[in-house]
Design an enzyme around this catalytic site. Structure first.
Site, PDB file in Angstrom:
ATOM      1  N   VAL A   1      19.380  19.088  24.788  1.00  0.00           N
ATOM      2  CA  VAL A   1      19.050  20.162  25.657  1.00  0.00           C
ATOM      3  C   VAL A   1      17.598  20.067  25.980  1.00  0.00           C
ATOM      4  O   VAL A   1      16.898  20.049  24.976  1.00  0.00           O
ATOM      5  CB  VAL A   1      19.805  21.280  25.285  1.00  0.00           C
TER       6      VAL A   1
ATOM      7  N   HIS B   1      26.203  12.753  19.573  1.00  0.00           N
ATOM      8  CA  HIS B   1      24.852  12.898  20.047  1.00  0.00           C
ATOM      9  C   HIS B   1      24.778  14.237  21.084  1.00  0.00           C
ATOM     10  O   HIS B   1      25.776  14.441  21.508  1.00  0.00           O
ATOM     11  CB  HIS B   1      24.606  11.827  21.006  1.00  0.00           C
TER      12      HIS B   1
ATOM     13  N   ARG C   1       6.405  10.164  19.464  1.00  0.00           N
ATOM     14  CA  ARG C   1       6.309   9.544  18.201  1.00  0.00           C
ATOM     15  C   ARG C   1       7.532   8.407  18.204  1.00  0.00           C
ATOM     16  O   ARG C   1       8.693   8.899  18.063  1.00  0.00           O
ATOM     17  CB  ARG C   1       6.438  10.920  17.267  1.00  0.00           C
TER      18      ARG C   1
ATOM     19  N   HIS D   1      27.460  -4.123  30.771  1.00  0.00           N
ATOM     20  CA  HIS D   1      27.658  -5.436  29.759  1.00  0.00           C
ATOM     21  C   HIS D   1      28.702  -5.630  28.998  1.00  0.00           C
ATOM     22  O   HIS D   1      29.071  -6.761  28.561  1.00  0.00           O
ATOM     23  CB  HIS D   1      26.322  -5.775  29.185  1.00  0.00           C
TER      24      HIS D   1
ATOM     25  N   SER E   1      17.020  17.326  20.430  1.00  0.00           N
ATOM     26  CA  SER E   1      17.969  16.165  20.572  1.00  0.00           C
ATOM     27  C   SER E   1      18.145  16.082  19.218  1.00  0.00           C
ATOM     28  O   SER E   1      17.582  15.788  18.260  1.00  0.00           O
ATOM     29  CB  SER E   1      16.990  15.024  21.225  1.00  0.00           C
TER      30      SER E   1
END
Length: 304
Positions: free
Chosen positions: A111, A108, A262, A177, A94
């Protein structure tokens, strides 16, 4: 259906992390990634790589994780209740990139592979991932090129793949929102397994390998564009949307926190600097206004 091979997936993911980090270091030209390896008490671990204070990238994080557990967390069983009580193995790469220059989009990508096991039953497994682009200033050329790259990597897998996963991306990265998309989309897929392990894995690899091909030309094109304090302050304001989405809606963030991952690595996606402004409204006719009116909603970019 072919038998899944987690070891092969892990080898690809570790190599992908290396290649993406090398590519980003080349694009930046100054900063290098620092690596921080970690272990998870419940099982597994990972390696987090973070680049900070670069010539091009204010912060870039590229994480590999491989975690195991005795039972699936709530974020994973919410839409797959049949997985409750199974042991699991989850791995993925990521990344989130926050550039210095407001004319370079944030991006961003991830996989991932999940497999859930239970004695006496076949394993349940799937691939997921995608990539998306979050510009601060509206450049149609960049957005069209980004989606052309996404479509090209999907084409070997069927004509229906790009429009399906492009729409899924638009729907997933939606901030209800705010009544706007987080950016201009890209690809998002999940629960991929019906094509069998080899074909599903091949598509996941295509997405991972295609990320830099799509992003690097945009960085090269915009990295020397002049900007001032006005553009910087707008960038910091818009980064707030990233924080809002990741902490409220993102399934990957929820999965990591619920599985005891983590925290530093999970929240690596947060921008290093960000601001909020009460009731902000862009000036009519400005580039900032164009971003809101024409770019922060689902569109067929390839028809423009």
């Amino acid at each position: 259906m072919s038998t899944p091979d987690p070891a092969v997936v892990k080898a690809f993911l570790l190599d992908l992390q290396n290649r993406i980090c090398n590519g980003l270091e080349t694009l930046d030209g100054v900063a290098k990634f620092a690596e921080d390896s970690w272990k998870r008490e419940e099982g597994g671990g990972g390696q987090s790589r973070v680049l900070t204070g670069g010539a091009v990238f204010e912060q870039a994080g590229v994480n590999f994780s491989h975690v195991t557990g005795a039972s699936m967390p709530a974020s994973a069983t919410a839409h797959r209740p049949e997985l409750a009580g199974r042991s699991f193995e989850a791995m993925g790469v990521s990344l989130v990139i926050h550039p210095n220059n407001p004319h370079i989009p944030t991006t961003h990508a991830n996989v991932r592979f999940f497999i859930a096991n239970k004695d006496g039953a076949d394993p349940v497994w799937w691939f997921g991932g995608g990539f998306d682009l979050t510009p601060y200033y509206p450049y149609l050329e960049d957005v069209v090129e980004w989606h052309q790259s996404a479509k090209a990597l999907c084409e070997p897998f069927g004509e229906e793949v790009y429009p399906k996963y492009k729409q899924w991306c638009d729907e997933y990265f939606w901030l209800p929102h705010r009544n706007e998309t987080r950016g201009v989309g890209g690809l998002f897929f999940d629960d991929l397994n019906k094509q069998g392990f080899e074909q599903s894995f091949a598509f996941m690899q295509a997405v991972g390998n295609g990320f830099l091909t799509a992003y690097a030309p945009i960085v090269e094109r915009r990295k020397d564009t002049e900007y001032g304090e006005h553009e910087r302050q707008f960038q910091l304001y818009r980064r707030g949307r990233y924080v809002e989405f990741n902490l409220v809606y993102d399934r990957g963030t929820l999965f990591g926190l619920q599985t005891g991952g983590r925290t530093e690595s999970i929240l690596m996606s947060m921008p290093p600097l960000v601001r909020w402004q009460y009731a902000y409204t862009p000036e009519a006719g400005s580039p900032e206004s164009l971003l809101y009116s024409d770019f922060l909603k689902p569109r067929d970019w390839l028809s423009l």
